[in-house]
Design a protein around this motif. Sequence first.
Motif, mmCIF file in Angstrom:
data_model
loop_
_atom_site.group_PDB
_atom_site.id
_atom_site.type_symbol
_atom_site.label_atom_id
_atom_site.label_comp_id
_atom_site.label_asym_id
_atom_site.label_seq_id
_atom_site.Cartn_x
_atom_site.Cartn_y
_atom_site.Cartn_z
ATOM 1 N N LYS A 1 -41.253 -20.760 11.383
ATOM 2 C CA LYS A 1 -40.012 -21.431 11.809
ATOM 3 C C LYS A 1 -39.809 -22.714 10.985
ATOM 4 O O LYS A 1 -38.709 -23.217 10.858
ATOM 5 C CB LYS A 1 -40.067 -21.793 13.303
ATOM 6 C CG LYS A 1 -40.307 -20.599 14.236
ATOM 7 C CD LYS A 1 -39.066 -19.760 14.438
ATOM 8 C CE LYS A 1 -39.302 -18.621 15.412
ATOM 9 N NZ LYS A 1 -39.962 -17.447 14.813
ATOM 10 N N GLY A 2 -40.899 -23.232 10.439
ATOM 11 C CA GLY A 2 -40.806 -24.441 9.604
ATOM 12 C C GLY A 2 -40.237 -24.097 8.238
ATOM 13 O O GLY A 2 -40.575 -23.066 7.656
ATOM 14 N N LYS A 3 -39.371 -24.954 7.724
ATOM 15 C CA LYS A 3 -38.652 -24.688 6.472
ATOM 16 C C LYS A 3 -39.588 -24.458 5.286
ATOM 17 O O LYS A 3 -39.452 -23.498 4.535
ATOM 18 C CB LYS A 3 -37.717 -25.866 6.173
ATOM 19 C CG LYS A 3 -36.297 -25.436 5.879
ATOM 20 C CD LYS A 3 -35.418 -26.638 5.609
ATOM 21 C CE LYS A 3 -33.954 -26.252 5.791
ATOM 22 N NZ LYS A 3 -33.081 -27.412 5.659
ATOM 23 N N LYS A 4 -40.555 -25.362 5.127
ATOM 24 C CA LYS A 4 -41.459 -25.299 3.970
ATOM 25 C C LYS A 4 -42.323 -24.039 4.046
ATOM 26 O O LYS A 4 -42.479 -23.309 3.059
ATOM 27 C CB LYS A 4 -42.338 -26.569 3.950
ATOM 28 C CG LYS A 4 -43.447 -26.565 2.892
ATOM 29 C CD LYS A 4 -42.889 -26.836 1.490
ATOM 30 C CE LYS A 4 -43.992 -27.000 0.453
ATOM 31 N NZ LYS A 4 -44.620 -25.741 0.056
ATOM 32 N N CYS A 5 -42.857 -23.775 5.215
ATOM 33 C CA CYS A 5 -43.719 -22.602 5.396
ATOM 34 C C CYS A 5 -42.919 -21.314 5.169
ATOM 35 O O CYS A 5 -43.391 -20.377 4.518
ATOM 36 C CB CYS A 5 -44.330 -22.613 6.796
ATOM 37 S SG CYS A 5 -45.530 -21.293 7.051
ATOM 38 N N ALA A 6 -41.698 -21.301 5.684
ATOM 39 C CA ALA A 6 -40.833 -20.121 5.521
ATOM 40 C C ALA A 6 -40.541 -19.871 4.042
ATOM 41 O O ALA A 6 -40.574 -18.728 3.572
ATOM 42 C CB ALA A 6 -39.532 -20.317 6.289
ATOM 43 N N LYS A 7 -40.286 -20.959 3.311
ATOM 44 C CA LYS A 7 -39.982 -20.845 1.874
ATOM 45 C C LYS A 7 -41.188 -20.267 1.123
ATOM 46 O O LYS A 7 -41.049 -19.346 0.305
ATOM 47 C CB LYS A 7 -39.602 -22.220 1.322
ATOM 48 C CG LYS A 7 -39.241 -22.233 -0.157
ATOM 49 C CD LYS A 7 -38.820 -23.637 -0.586
ATOM 50 C CE LYS A 7 -38.569 -23.717 -2.078
ATOM 51 N NZ LYS A 7 -39.783 -23.555 -2.890
ATOM 52 N N ASP A 8 -42.373 -20.788 1.425
ATOM 53 C CA ASP A 8 -43.587 -20.284 0.765
ATOM 54 C C ASP A 8 -43.841 -18.818 1.130
ATOM 55 O O ASP A 8 -44.216 -18.016 0.273
ATOM 56 C CB ASP A 8 -44.802 -21.139 1.158
ATOM 57 C CG ASP A 8 -44.781 -22.511 0.480
ATOM 58 O OD1 ASP A 8 -44.352 -22.576 -0.690
ATOM 59 O OD2 ASP A 8 -45.174 -23.505 1.123
ATOM 60 N N ALA A 9 -43.618 -18.505 2.388
ATOM 61 C CA ALA A 9 -43.835 -17.121 2.846
ATOM 62 C C ALA A 9 -42.860 -16.168 2.151
ATOM 63 O O ALA A 9 -43.243 -15.071 1.724
ATOM 64 C CB ALA A 9 -43.673 -17.037 4.355
ATOM 65 N N LYS A 10 -41.606 -16.600 2.023
ATOM 66 C CA LYS A 10 -40.594 -15.762 1.355
ATOM 67 C C LYS A 10 -40.988 -15.498 -0.098
ATOM 68 O O LYS A 10 -40.874 -14.376 -0.599
ATOM 69 C CB LYS A 10 -39.217 -16.443 1.404
ATOM 70 C CG LYS A 10 -38.494 -16.271 2.729
ATOM 71 C CD LYS A 10 -37.177 -17.045 2.722
ATOM 72 C CE LYS A 10 -36.517 -17.005 4.095
ATOM 73 N NZ LYS A 10 -35.351 -17.897 4.177
ATOM 74 N N GLU A 11 -41.443 -16.558 -0.774
ATOM 75 C CA GLU A 11 -41.831 -16.411 -2.186
ATOM 76 C C GLU A 11 -43.089 -15.547 -2.316
ATOM 77 O O GLU A 11 -43.227 -14.768 -3.263
ATOM 78 C CB GLU A 11 -42.036 -17.793 -2.817
ATOM 79 C CG GLU A 11 -40.712 -18.519 -3.034
ATOM 80 C CD GLU A 11 -40.877 -19.985 -3.414
ATOM 81 O OE1 GLU A 11 -42.034 -20.420 -3.640
ATOM 82 O OE2 GLU A 11 -39.858 -20.689 -3.482
ATOM 83 N N TYR A 12 -43.964 -15.671 -1.351
ATOM 84 C CA TYR A 12 -45.186 -14.848 -1.312
ATOM 85 C C TYR A 12 -44.804 -13.372 -1.150
ATOM 86 O O TYR A 12 -45.278 -12.502 -1.889
ATOM 87 C CB TYR A 12 -46.050 -15.325 -0.139
ATOM 88 C CG TYR A 12 -47.331 -14.539 0.102
ATOM 89 C CD1 TYR A 12 -48.230 -14.287 -0.931
ATOM 90 C CD2 TYR A 12 -47.643 -14.081 1.384
ATOM 91 C CE1 TYR A 12 -49.415 -13.590 -0.695
ATOM 92 C CE2 TYR A 12 -48.824 -13.392 1.632
ATOM 93 C CZ TYR A 12 -49.706 -13.144 0.582
ATOM 94 O OH TYR A 12 -50.879 -12.455 0.819
#
Length: 398
Positions: free
Chosen positions: A94-105
């Motif tokens: 739900k956190g923006k930074k974590c979501a961004k990293d997860a999407k790129e992963y």
Amino acid sequence: IDFVQNQKDNVEHVSRYVEKEKWERLPSGSVPQEIINWIRTVRPVHRCRPEIFESIFLHGHVMSRDYMDQLQDPIFVATSVFQHSQIQQIKYLKGKKCAKDAKEYIQALVIEEFEKPRPLGVTIAGTTKIDTTSGETYKLKSPKELIKNKEVILSNILSEDEITTIKTKAIEIAQASIKLHSNPAGIGHPPDKELGTNRNVFTVLGPHLGHYYGDVFLVFKREILHHPDANFSIQAATSYASGNCFKWRPWLGKEMTVKEERIKFFHKSKLHAAIPGYEYATALELIALTSFESKKKSMDIDLETILDRWLSRDSHHSIEAHLPQLIPLDYIDHIYISKNMFDSLSSKAREFINTIFKNRITKTSHAVELDDKDTSFGFKPNSKIRQEYQDFVLKDIM
């Protein structure tokens, strides 16, 4: 789409034709209650092949042809993975930074899978990605590098199990997508795109005799018909594009010579189950259709006669329900599959289906041919065992 007006027009078409052709009117002036009741309770049925069926469970929803076509794009697949219910349950995403990293992963994992079956030196188009949050453009030189990099970053926030869930789901869905777009669902008539029905999940509202779509039957819950993106037509949408509808149902008027006009007419003929009186409008058409085909010139038709006709016609002659392009698994009411087809699925898919659909799946003993390529139209498959299987399922559905 003005479904209220469509309904009025459809009723008017039939009523005028009955009067003009001097048909015998409805006995007692009303549609038999048994027909109304059947229309109120009948469920949409979708048919597909085992590989599509397996893919449905990996993706977590039944998909339209258009959605499946988009699964050729790894970035689209990655988005689909990220939106998967299992991934969305990970709270830190739900956190923006974590979501961004997860999407790129996920993107890197998916791209890596997509590159595997391709000839040496051929890479996926579009691996240059704009990072919309910072405006930075980066080149995915190596998905492997990015995977390692993102795993390190994500391991500071997510548990090992959560990272494994993301990785497993991304690889599974990527592989399923590759398999899927090499063998997409449906017949894929060119008019589907023009009609806009390629963005719907095709079903028959009632017994589905479209054996050429596959031998797995998915029966949806009635509620799906009330979705704003759902609608139905008395016969297949393609019959409007081809102009056949004017021959099959002469009360629709003179055949339109311009294809675009016929397509517009299709949209003006669609009905919706949320509109009061839709049962009456549907019943009138079914009665008229049955009477016209049997040359009775009478509206005195009962449900049994309607169903007898239905079961001896190709599915394109039956009510076609167009459902939303993504349907969650919760909306599947029942599954019919032969045991040998079920056994041909991956162990993971079998386990998942047995858990989720334990009491909502019928596995029949019919040993249907798994490699049957019968794409001929008509209400009966060429294979005797597939005929028997279809008859068994239809009898149970009805």
